[in-house]
Design a protein around this motif. Structure first.
Motif, PDB file in Angstrom:
ATOM      1  N   HIS A 110       0.697  -1.198  -0.235  1.00 13.94           N
ATOM      2  CA  HIS A 110       0.055   0.208   0.199  1.00 13.94           C
ATOM      3  C   HIS A 110       1.276   1.582  -0.030  1.00 13.94           C
ATOM      4  O   HIS A 110       1.739   1.361   0.550  1.00 13.94           O
ATOM      5  N   ALA A 111       0.288   2.293  -1.263  1.00 12.09           N
ATOM      6  CA  ALA A 111       1.929   3.008  -1.409  1.00 12.09           C
ATOM      7  C   ALA A 111       1.833   4.258   0.109  1.00 12.09           C
ATOM      8  O   ALA A 111       3.034   4.702   0.008  1.00 12.09           O
ATOM      9  N   VAL A 112       0.406   4.750   0.099  1.00 11.57           N
ATOM     10  CA  VAL A 112       0.186   5.313   1.685  1.00 11.57           C
ATOM     11  C   VAL A 112       0.947   5.413   2.551  1.00 11.57           C
ATOM     12  O   VAL A 112       2.344   6.082   3.346  1.00 11.57           O
ATOM     13  N   VAL A 116       4.644   4.633   2.107  1.00 12.14           N
ATOM     14  CA  VAL A 116       6.102   6.870   2.323  1.00 12.14           C
ATOM     15  C   VAL A 116       5.872   7.833   3.761  1.00 12.14           C
ATOM     16  O   VAL A 116       6.499   7.963   4.166  1.00 12.14           O
ATOM     17  N   TYR A 117       4.440   6.780   4.336  1.00 13.42           N
ATOM     18  CA  TYR A 117       4.065   7.190   5.675  1.00 13.42           C
ATOM     19  C   TYR A 117       5.565   6.810   6.599  1.00 13.42           C
ATOM     20  O   TYR A 117       6.191   7.434   7.827  1.00 13.42           O
ATOM     21  N   MET A 118       5.235   5.186   6.615  1.00 11.68           N
ATOM     22  CA  MET A 118       7.039   4.498   6.858  1.00 11.68           C
ATOM     23  C   MET A 118       8.301   4.867   6.627  1.00 11.68           C
ATOM     24  O   MET A 118       9.349   5.389   7.079  1.00 11.68           O
ATOM     25  N   TYR A 119       8.117   5.704   5.900  1.00 15.26           N
ATOM     26  CA  TYR A 119       9.787   5.838   5.636  1.00 15.26           C
ATOM     27  C   TYR A 119       9.933   7.219   5.870  1.00 15.26           C
ATOM     28  O   TYR A 119      11.053   7.583   5.706  1.00 15.26           O
ATOM     29  N   THR A 120       8.950   8.461   5.999  1.00 14.62           N
ATOM     30  CA  THR A 120       8.830   9.172   6.139  1.00 14.62           C
ATOM     31  C   THR A 120       9.145   9.388   7.781  1.00 14.62           C
ATOM     32  O   THR A 120      10.716   9.875   8.097  1.00 14.62           O
ATOM     33  N   LEU A 127      14.909   3.238  -0.748  1.00 13.97           N
ATOM     34  CA  LEU A 127      13.722   3.572  -1.175  1.00 13.97           C
ATOM     35  C   LEU A 127      13.162   4.696  -2.021  1.00 13.97           C
ATOM     36  O   LEU A 127      12.926   4.645  -2.638  1.00 13.97           O
ATOM     37  N   TRP A 128      14.093   5.658  -1.206  1.00 12.40           N
ATOM     38  CA  TRP A 128      13.940   6.547  -2.118  1.00 12.40           C
ATOM     39  C   TRP A 128      14.212   6.444  -3.917  1.00 12.40           C
ATOM     40  O   TRP A 128      13.298   7.253  -4.555  1.00 12.40           O
ATOM     41  N   HIS A 129      15.394   5.814  -3.943  1.00 14.89           N
ATOM     42  CA  HIS A 129      15.462   5.306  -5.321  1.00 14.89           C
ATOM     43  C   HIS A 129      14.370   4.590  -6.367  1.00 14.89           C
ATOM     44  O   HIS A 129      14.436   4.884  -7.163  1.00 14.89           O
ATOM     45  N   ASP A 130      14.341   3.187  -5.253  1.00 12.01           N
ATOM     46  CA  ASP A 130      12.952   2.551  -5.769  1.00 12.01           C
ATOM     47  C   ASP A 130      12.191   3.218  -6.209  1.00 12.01           C
ATOM     48  O   ASP A 130      11.757   2.820  -7.414  1.00 12.01           O
ATOM     49  N   VAL A 131      11.431   4.018  -5.765  1.00 10.79           N
ATOM     50  CA  VAL A 131      10.478   4.236  -5.435  1.00 10.79           C
ATOM     51  C   VAL A 131       9.873   5.527  -6.661  1.00 10.79           C
ATOM     52  O   VAL A 131       9.460   5.729  -7.714  1.00 10.79           O
ATOM     53  N   THR A 132      11.399   6.315  -6.916  1.00  8.03           N
ATOM     54  CA  THR A 132      11.010   7.531  -7.701  1.00  8.03           C
ATOM     55  C   THR A 132      11.701   7.495  -9.121  1.00  8.03           C
ATOM     56  O   THR A 132      11.862   8.547  -9.874  1.00  8.03           O
ATOM     57  N   GLY A 133      12.748   6.209  -8.940  1.00  6.02           N
ATOM     58  CA  GLY A 133      13.253   6.295 -10.203  1.00  6.02           C
ATOM     59  C   GLY A 133      12.466   5.022 -11.016  1.00  6.02           C
ATOM     60  O   GLY A 133      13.040   5.656 -12.353  1.00  6.02           O
ATOM     61  N   ARG A 134      11.780   4.143  -9.837  1.00  2.00           N
ATOM     62  CA  ARG A 134      11.370   2.760 -11.220  1.00  2.00           C
ATOM     63  C   ARG A 134       9.990   2.705 -10.485  1.00  2.00           C
ATOM     64  O   ARG A 134       8.898   2.653 -11.605  1.00  2.00           O
ATOM     65  N   GLY A 190       2.187  11.893   0.805  1.00  2.00           N
ATOM     66  CA  GLY A 190       3.284  10.776   1.704  1.00  2.00           C
ATOM     67  C   GLY A 190       4.517  10.919   1.491  1.00  2.00           C
ATOM     68  O   GLY A 190       5.402  11.496   1.187  1.00  2.00           O
ATOM     69  N   LEU A 191       4.315  11.555  -0.340  1.00  2.00           N
ATOM     70  CA  LEU A 191       5.562  11.228  -0.973  1.00  2.00           C
ATOM     71  C   LEU A 191       6.552  12.755  -0.699  1.00  2.00           C
ATOM     72  O   LEU A 191       7.941  12.778  -0.832  1.00  2.00           O
ATOM     73  N   ILE A 192       6.051  13.645  -0.905  1.00  2.00           N
ATOM     74  CA  ILE A 192       6.299  14.665  -0.256  1.00  2.00           C
ATOM     75  C   ILE A 192       6.635  15.248   0.771  1.00  2.00           C
ATOM     76  O   ILE A 192       7.716  16.011   2.021  1.00  2.00           O
TER      77      ILE A 192
END
Lengths: 596, 596
Positions: A261-263, A266-270, A291-298, A335-337
């Motif tokens: 679940h995406a939300v 990213v809440y966890m990564y935050t 994880l940043w690289h995976d989310v935003t790069g792929r 959440g990504l922000i």
């Protein structure tokens, strides 16, 4: 040390309008919804649930098991609104709501109207599905925002009591529950609480929840086994719990792909980035980077949307970014922000702010209608309205923004982000005497560096032109200060910088991680002008993104343009574009890019 | 009057191999499955269910509520196999199976092992979901095929008794059930029965089921209300029955769009066309034409697949033909071939045979692996294997053919079509002394026109080249006969026709509805050679098919070519094709078209 809150007042023709919309429309409208005052709308029961739990009213619980979080998000937005604009009437209303909330708190500190009213014996028995700690987290965020804005401690103290009870209930010690919530949220909220209380126990509890997640024996699996596989949401039993959906499939530090679940992700990564910063944990920082690289790069759409399937509102796998069936939930981009903002606080890098800006301009504000009452939860990259009605694979995608009362998740999330937007523009490195500018949003920021009070006034023509002007206001004599200005990756040419009208040679200026650093002694009234050239450009995706093979997007500055049949006529999807031709920009402040 | 069955023996290097595969692999393999004799495969219980219902064995019912239809489809394929190749051992085995089936018939004629064993009190209470008449229909088809092949009446007589009982149970008269099945099938089966019995009651019952469908008060809705909304398949109640799924949303004659479950739809259209022909009903014929046009003109994939969503295995709406999430079930294309075949029997037109050929070469045989034991149920137009594993929207699409025992629906359907392929090649208009050739498949057909026995021997190089040779074998003196030869729409240039080596001027030949008619007096041994030029060609879709905007397909003759990474290397989906370049065909019998 990065400070969590600067005093930043927005003064942007573009963005202030959104804040005004939230202040004058969204907050009052949602208040009426929370109080079941909108005729023709199904009662939300939110405030009534608290009144019942407090013994002030009678009846049963109404709404979703996480219904409490609606008032929490509203209160958080109110807190941010009051921070920039102290409105006594709004504050009186909020105080009343807080009185009701606190009255619903149980003697041991527990606060959750669903379990108090409907299932007191089931407290803490279904963390996976029932959002108990998630609701606590949102109420914590509200308490902190309201305290920061008003100095009032009532909700904050109540929540500290609740957190004490939670810390007595959860943890590694014998006799405690060795568990965590199915929906991450309390982790980042506890960090915010720690930011105002500086109580180490609050930070430690956040760390505990984070580090316990996904370890063996797996708490969520064991809890599920104790329930005999029964589900709160479904009548059929699940054959096995979907641990990856909750990012509990392996310990957090071992995770290297964004799953589930995406939300929640990213809440966890935050929270992970927060903890990496606060504890100086370089290993955890590396996990965040990965994880940043995976989310935003792929796994990110060009607009900054994430989560490409509606099944579980989830990530799928690398480069799987279908346009018309995208999920790309508004809350996930928000959440990504948050995640970007926390990565910036560790070490500012252009790539974080680029993504933050991308999601802000292309998902978040695109998700809100200009009336403030209609929203996209799902943000498709392409639409075919008849398919969204007639093809069941696409019914989650709505061709028009929906009246927001259907589900109260995304709209208040947009509201709280809009009202706290000032927190995303700058960070200050006090030790180095450095002010980072991440977003070019007209505003007035007050801060102190080395004991000197400084006011930085930003004027910006963004997003239509890249011209930005900073004026430094100092009460007394000159100060040494480095202004680190982000050069966005969309910048079409070498930017120009003038200080008091004199052009600086860019070659002579230090550039680091995408920020040019203008270090000098500033005098009251000094003006820095930055010009970031914008140009409409064709953008192609990574060739492995099958959904966009043979396609181009058009970007100009921070905006990814949308081409619609409403402007361009029918059968637009079958029109081909000649990418060898030049894009012609119409008008001085080209708000529209036409196919010519 | 068109005869249902000619004696046609396949003699085609291409197609005979498929028949041989069915005869030597598929039929024996499925027999073992029906009898639970394959080690490691979950018992199907099919024959055992009949033995239990017959009192020859003990135990409970195994499998799906429509499990009986598996043995029916097997028997039907056996019937077709025996028609062309009388194999005493296979016939003995089939007779044994028929003995068991007939023993399971109840004294009143009823035959259905699920209801007999598991729910005798629920007979005829859930027509919508429980396939009772559907299973009866398949057993009828088997009985007819077996009778036509062997002349043996045992199963046919038993089924006639069942049909008598059904006709006493269903109908417009007071005291009967005014209903029909949720899955159309018995209608077309009753027509087949009528074809051998010429008993008007059989035709009338088919007409009743067809005409009752979708009329008000709606039978399926009322039945659903009587069940209180309970579903046989789901634990949750349905909020309302999905009548369109069953094509019962409006009377059949008012339907003008293909909706709902695709297999149900085309099975129904097949029966409609049969009835229109047999009763000379021009209005019903018009409805069939309208539905044909909707299915093939707006809702069919280039390969002849139909049903673009997995949700309900159903049609969606015009031009909604996604490539990677297609359903395009094998059975639906087989049903479309049935429909085409029945439309041809009313009035031969090229468009029907074109679609029949398209579905045959590009869905049906593509769905079977060359080992005869692996099948595609879903026939996607494009594949991205990792997505089919990792994106839940695409899990219905399998990147490799599946072992067939998982679900027994499509494989026996392929088997019965392959074994009866001879029925799709020709139709004879005895009154006009005309033989229509719809498919160019090497074969030997025996028929009589005007009392004369004629043998027509076809040699064909299809699908690799368009050269076809017909030899006429006559026992005695010359006959007048018109050969109507379909000129496929893929024909790349003017076809050439030679009779006994002499080129005919095409301009002098009558052409009607896509068939050239060679009318002459034939002598024993006369040879007609037809050459249909083939050329690899780019094909674009209707511009409203969004899924293929900017794409081309490559066709050559009846085949739509598939381009795979296995042959062409990775990242194939990101390769662009220059459609101004010429396609180069490699080799004399170009089986592969390479991107050059």
């Amino acid at each position: 040390m990065i400070r969590d809150h600067l005093s930043v007042q927005l003064a942007s023709p573009f963005w202030s309008a959104y804040q005004e919309l939230v202040r004058t429309v969204v907050i009052p409208y949602q208040y009426d919804i929370l109080n079941d005052r909108i005729v023709g709308v199904e009662p939300s029961g939110v405030v009534r649930n608290f009144r019942i739990a407090a013994g002030m009213d009678e009846g049963g619980f109404t709404g979703m098991v996480f219904q409490d979080s609606d008032v929490a998000k509203w209160l958080e937005a109110v807190g941010y609104a009051l921070r920039s604009h102290r409105d006594p009437e709004l504050e009186r209303v909020a105080d009343e709501v807080i009185d009701i909330i606190v009255a619903a708190q149980q003697p041991d500190g527990y606060l959750n109207t669903y379990f108090t009213i409907a299932a007191p014996e089931k407290r803490w028995t279904n963390l996976m599905e029932c959002h108990e700690l998630y609701c606590a987290g949102h109420m914590l965020e509200a308490a902190v925002a309201y305290f920061v804005a008003t100095g009032k401690r009532k909700l904050l103290d109540a929540m500290c009591k609740f957190v004490d009870y939670i810390a007595d209930t959860f943890g590694p010690e014998e006799g405690k529950i060795h568990g965590y919530d199915g929906h991450q949220e309390i982790e980042l909220a506890l960090i915010k609480l720690y930011g105002v209380t500086h109580n180490r126990r609050h930070l430690d509890l956040a760390c505990y929840f984070l580090e316990a997640r996904g370890t063996e024996p797996n708490f969520l699996r064991e809890e599920w086994e104790r329930r005999g596989g029964e589900s709160f949401w479904r009548t059929n039993k699940q054959s096995k719990p979907d641990l990856a959906y909750h990012q509990a499939h392996k310990p957090v530090r071992e995770q290297d792909e964004a799953v589930g679940h995406a939300v929640r992700a990213v809440y966890m990564y935050t929270a992970m980035a927060d903890i990496a910063r606060l504890t100086g944990d370089a290993d955890l920082h590396k996990v965040c980077e990965r994880l940043w690289h995976d989310v935003t790069g792929r796994q990110m759409y060009i607009v900054g949307g994430i989560g490409s399937t509606r099944h579980g509102e989830a990530f799928t796998f690398d480069y799987d970014l279908p346009n018309e069936t995208a999920y790309a939930e508004t809350c996930a981009s928000i959440g990504l922000i948050f995640f970007a903002n926390r990565m910036i606080r560790i070490a500012p890098k252009r790539k974080y702010a680029d993504v933050m800006e991308r999601a802000l301009y292309n998902v978040v504000i695109g998700s809100v209608a200009l009336d403030g009452k209609h929203y996209c939860y799902v943000n498709p990259l392409a639409l075919w309205p008849p398919a969204n009605i007639q093809n069941p694979d696409r019914k989650h995608v709505k061709p028009v923004r929906q009246a927001w009362f259907g589900c109260a998740c995304c709209p208040p999330n947009v509201a709280r982000l809009m009202m706290s937007l000032g927190d995303y523009i700058y960070t200050i490195d006090e030790e180095k005497g450095k002010v980072y500018v991440h977003l070019y949003i007209g505003s007035e920021a007050s801060f102190s560096v080395g004991g000197r009070e400084i006011v930085l006034i930003q004027d910006s023509e963004m997003p239509w032109q890249g011209r930005v002007k900073f004026r430094v206001a100092l009460g007394e004599g000159p100060v040494n200060l480095s202004l680190a200005l982000r050069i966005p990756s969309w910048c079409a040419n070498t930017p120009s910088v003038r200080v008091n009208g004199n052009l600086l040679s860019i070659a002579s200026v230090t550039t680091k991680d995408g920020y040019i650093e203008i270090e000098r002694t500033w005098t009251d009234g000094d003006v820095l002008e930055l010009d970031l050239p914008m140009k409409a450009t064709f953008v192609v995706s990574h060739p492995q993104v099958r959904a966009t093979n043979g396609m181009v997007a058009i970007e100009r500055g921070p905006i990814v343009y949308c081409v619609e049949e409403a402007d361009n006529g029918a059968n637009l999807a079958s029109v081909a574009i000649d990418t060898h031709a030049k894009l012609r920009e119409n008008g001085a402040t080209s708000q529209v890019c036409r196919l010519s």
